[in-house]
Design a protein around this motif. Structure first.
Motif, PDB file in Angstrom:
ATOM      1  N   LEU A 107      43.342  41.183  57.834  1.00  0.00           N
ATOM      2  CA  LEU A 107      44.650  41.086  57.188  1.00  0.00           C
ATOM      3  C   LEU A 107      44.651  39.989  56.135  1.00  0.00           C
ATOM      4  CD1 LEU A 107      47.777  41.693  57.037  1.00  0.00           C
ATOM      5  CD2 LEU A 107      48.039  39.953  58.813  1.00  0.00           C
ATOM      6  N   PHE A 108      44.154  38.803  56.499  1.00  0.00           N
ATOM      7  CA  PHE A 108      44.158  37.687  55.556  1.00  0.00           C
ATOM      8  C   PHE A 108      43.157  37.891  54.429  1.00  0.00           C
ATOM      9  CE2 PHE A 108      46.743  35.782  58.743  1.00  0.00           C
ATOM     10  CZ  PHE A 108      47.513  34.854  58.073  1.00  0.00           C
ATOM     11  N   LYS A 109      42.087  38.613  54.694  1.00  0.00           N
ATOM     12  CA  LYS A 109      41.144  38.964  53.622  1.00  0.00           C
ATOM     13  C   LYS A 109      41.828  39.834  52.572  1.00  0.00           C
ATOM     14  CE  LYS A 109      36.841  41.506  52.798  1.00  0.00           C
ATOM     15  NZ  LYS A 109      35.773  42.316  53.435  1.00  0.00           N
ATOM     16  N   GLU A 110      42.614  40.816  53.020  1.00  0.00           N
ATOM     17  CA  GLU A 110      43.347  41.689  52.101  1.00  0.00           C
ATOM     18  C   GLU A 110      44.384  40.900  51.310  1.00  0.00           C
ATOM     19  OE1 GLU A 110      42.820  44.781  51.384  1.00  0.00           O
ATOM     20  OE2 GLU A 110      41.357  45.317  52.920  1.00  0.00           O
ATOM     21  N   ILE A 111      45.069  39.974  51.988  1.00  0.00           N
ATOM     22  CA  ILE A 111      46.074  39.136  51.320  1.00  0.00           C
ATOM     23  C   ILE A 111      45.437  38.322  50.200  1.00  0.00           C
ATOM     24  CG2 ILE A 111      47.621  37.163  51.610  1.00  0.00           C
ATOM     25  CD1 ILE A 111      48.158  38.224  54.482  1.00  0.00           C
ATOM     26  N   ILE A 112      44.336  37.651  50.496  1.00  0.00           N
ATOM     27  CA  ILE A 112      43.677  36.774  49.525  1.00  0.00           C
ATOM     28  C   ILE A 112      43.156  37.568  48.329  1.00  0.00           C
ATOM     29  CG2 ILE A 112      41.663  35.279  49.179  1.00  0.00           C
ATOM     30  CD1 ILE A 112      42.149  34.370  52.136  1.00  0.00           C
ATOM     31  N   ASN A 113      42.526  38.706  48.597  1.00  0.00           N
ATOM     32  CA  ASN A 113      41.975  39.518  47.503  1.00  0.00           C
ATOM     33  C   ASN A 113      43.071  39.997  46.557  1.00  0.00           C
ATOM     34  OD1 ASN A 113      39.345  39.255  48.372  1.00  0.00           O
ATOM     35  ND2 ASN A 113      39.337  41.170  49.532  1.00  0.00           N
ATOM     36  N   SER A 114      44.239  40.344  47.098  1.00  0.00           N
ATOM     37  CA  SER A 114      45.342  40.807  46.257  1.00  0.00           C
ATOM     38  C   SER A 114      45.974  39.651  45.487  1.00  0.00           C
ATOM     39  CB  SER A 114      46.405  41.505  47.112  1.00  0.00           C
ATOM     40  OG  SER A 114      45.906  42.690  47.669  1.00  0.00           O
ATOM     41  N   GLN A 115      46.158  38.527  46.141  1.00  0.00           N
ATOM     42  CA  GLN A 115      46.884  37.420  45.535  1.00  0.00           C
ATOM     43  C   GLN A 115      46.106  36.704  44.434  1.00  0.00           C
ATOM     44  OE1 GLN A 115      48.063  34.907  48.835  1.00  0.00           O
ATOM     45  NE2 GLN A 115      49.950  36.052  49.151  1.00  0.00           N
ATOM     46  N   LYS A 116      44.792  36.841  44.419  1.00  0.00           N
ATOM     47  CA  LYS A 116      44.001  36.090  43.422  1.00  0.00           C
ATOM     48  C   LYS A 116      43.939  36.786  42.060  1.00  0.00           C
ATOM     49  CE  LYS A 116      39.450  37.902  44.790  1.00  0.00           C
ATOM     50  NZ  LYS A 116      38.161  37.534  45.425  1.00  0.00           N
ATOM     51  N   THR A 117      44.424  38.027  41.961  1.00  0.00           N
ATOM     52  CA  THR A 117      44.357  38.773  40.706  1.00  0.00           C
ATOM     53  C   THR A 117      45.608  38.528  39.875  1.00  0.00           C
ATOM     54  OG1 THR A 117      43.093  40.497  41.843  1.00  0.00           O
ATOM     55  CG2 THR A 117      43.991  41.028  39.678  1.00  0.00           C
ATOM     56  N   PRO A 118      45.463  37.996  38.649  1.00  0.00           N
ATOM     57  CA  PRO A 118      46.634  37.713  37.818  1.00  0.00           C
ATOM     58  C   PRO A 118      47.129  38.949  37.064  1.00  0.00           C
ATOM     59  CG  PRO A 118      44.680  37.040  36.652  1.00  0.00           C
ATOM     60  CD  PRO A 118      44.217  37.575  37.988  1.00  0.00           C
ATOM     61  N   ILE A 119      48.301  38.831  36.499  1.00  0.00           N
ATOM     62  CA  ILE A 119      48.796  39.785  35.500  1.00  0.00           C
ATOM     63  C   ILE A 119      48.246  39.340  34.137  1.00  0.00           C
ATOM     64  CG2 ILE A 119      50.854  40.623  34.302  1.00  0.00           C
ATOM     65  CD1 ILE A 119      52.384  40.186  36.938  1.00  0.00           C
ATOM     66  N   VAL A 120      47.628  40.265  33.407  1.00  0.00           N
ATOM     67  CA  VAL A 120      47.049  39.924  32.106  1.00  0.00           C
ATOM     68  C   VAL A 120      47.852  40.625  31.009  1.00  0.00           C
ATOM     69  CG1 VAL A 120      44.966  39.893  30.674  1.00  0.00           C
ATOM     70  CG2 VAL A 120      44.766  39.734  33.176  1.00  0.00           C
ATOM     71  N   LEU A 121      48.373  39.811  30.080  1.00  0.00           N
ATOM     72  CA  LEU A 121      49.199  40.316  28.979  1.00  0.00           C
ATOM     73  C   LEU A 121      48.540  39.973  27.639  1.00  0.00           C
ATOM     74  CD1 LEU A 121      52.505  38.912  30.470  1.00  0.00           C
ATOM     75  CD2 LEU A 121      51.689  41.258  30.687  1.00  0.00           C
ATOM     76  N   LYS A 122      48.573  40.902  26.714  1.00  0.00           N
ATOM     77  CA  LYS A 122      47.901  40.724  25.442  1.00  0.00           C
ATOM     78  C   LYS A 122      48.902  40.781  24.289  1.00  0.00           C
ATOM     79  CE  LYS A 122      43.600  40.659  23.595  1.00  0.00           C
ATOM     80  NZ  LYS A 122      42.502  39.786  24.038  1.00  0.00           N
ATOM     81  N   LYS A 123      48.774  39.813  23.381  1.00  0.00           N
ATOM     82  CA  LYS A 123      49.638  39.787  22.205  1.00  0.00           C
ATOM     83  C   LYS A 123      49.056  40.727  21.129  1.00  0.00           C
ATOM     84  CE  LYS A 123      52.066  36.448  19.267  1.00  0.00           C
ATOM     85  NZ  LYS A 123      52.204  35.015  18.950  1.00  0.00           N
ATOM     86  N   ASN A 124      49.904  41.596  20.595  1.00  0.00           N
ATOM     87  CA  ASN A 124      49.424  42.569  19.603  1.00  0.00           C
ATOM     88  C   ASN A 124      49.100  41.905  18.283  1.00  0.00           C
ATOM     89  OD1 ASN A 124      49.945  44.541  21.524  1.00  0.00           O
ATOM     90  ND2 ASN A 124      52.036  44.879  20.766  1.00  0.00           N
TER      91      ASN A 124
END
Length: 200
Positions: free
Chosen positions: A183-200
């Motif tokens: 359970l905690f492995k799944e939590i950590i793997n999901s939480q470490k990925t950021p949202i990436v936004l790109k300026k046009n």
């Protein structure tokens, strides 16, 4: 609830609510702190975040939840065309507390608990969504607990995220250890990925 502006800065509000044992712990933590102390402590967790306004409710009402509201501004200091945004604002697990392969004794959390985050971000027309974390769902056997991480692109200019961690029992026996570790492995793997936004 945040807004990304055309210049890459971000403004909005963070609302934190603490109930029951969490409220007790928070009251003990801020017992001798004034608003400026709390603001400084919060700002020190980030490199380019400024608290523009702060409000706390029920600080001295022990029978009610503590509610803190931070009005924030995140400056685009490096004028970068790419924004890496942590939707949990550092309030996450970075290391699995369960490292052993097997466990002989029960795991005692002391009390059941739940941690929820709801997050929305509005984008201007000059930004696009480059990548998002994956949605995820994981449950322990016998309704022992769960983790859900749901992220949606409502349209080209709005992102919403809902995260929930439930630990439904105060004690987990040794035969439940492997599932708890996963359970905690799944939590950590999901939480470490950021949202990436790109300026046009």
């Amino acid at each position: 609830s945040l807004i990304l502006h055309e210049d890459g800065s971000i403004s909005g509000k963070l609302r934190k609510s603490y109930f029951e044992q969490y409220a007790l712990n928070r009251r003990e933590n801020i017992l001798y702190k004034n608003d400026d102390d709390i603001i400084s402590e919060f700002e020190n967790e980030f490199t380019n975040l400024e608290v523009m306004d702060y409000e706390i409710k029920n600080k001295n009402k022990n029978d009610k939840p503590i509610i803190e509201i931070f009005e924030i501004l995140i400056k685009n200091q490096h004028n970068s065309t790419t924004n890496f945004l942590d939707p949990l604002f550092g309030d996450k697990f970075t290391e699995n507390p369960f490292k052993q392969e097997k466990r002989l004794y029960p795991v005692d959390f002391g009390y059941s608990r739940q941690h929820r985050v709801t997050f929305t971000l509005e984008l201007p027309e000059n930004y696009t969504i480059e990548s998002l974390p994956e949605s995820k769902s994981f449950s322990l056997p016998e309704n022992g607990g769960s983790f859900t991480y749901l992220i949606r692109k409502n349209n080209d200019f709005k992102i919403s995220l809902s995260s929930s961690i439930k630990i439904n029992k105060p004690i987990y026996y040794n035969f439940e250890y492997a599932s708890l570790k996963e359970l905690f492995k799944e939590i950590i793997n999901s939480q470490k990925t950021p949202i990436v936004l790109k300026k046009n």
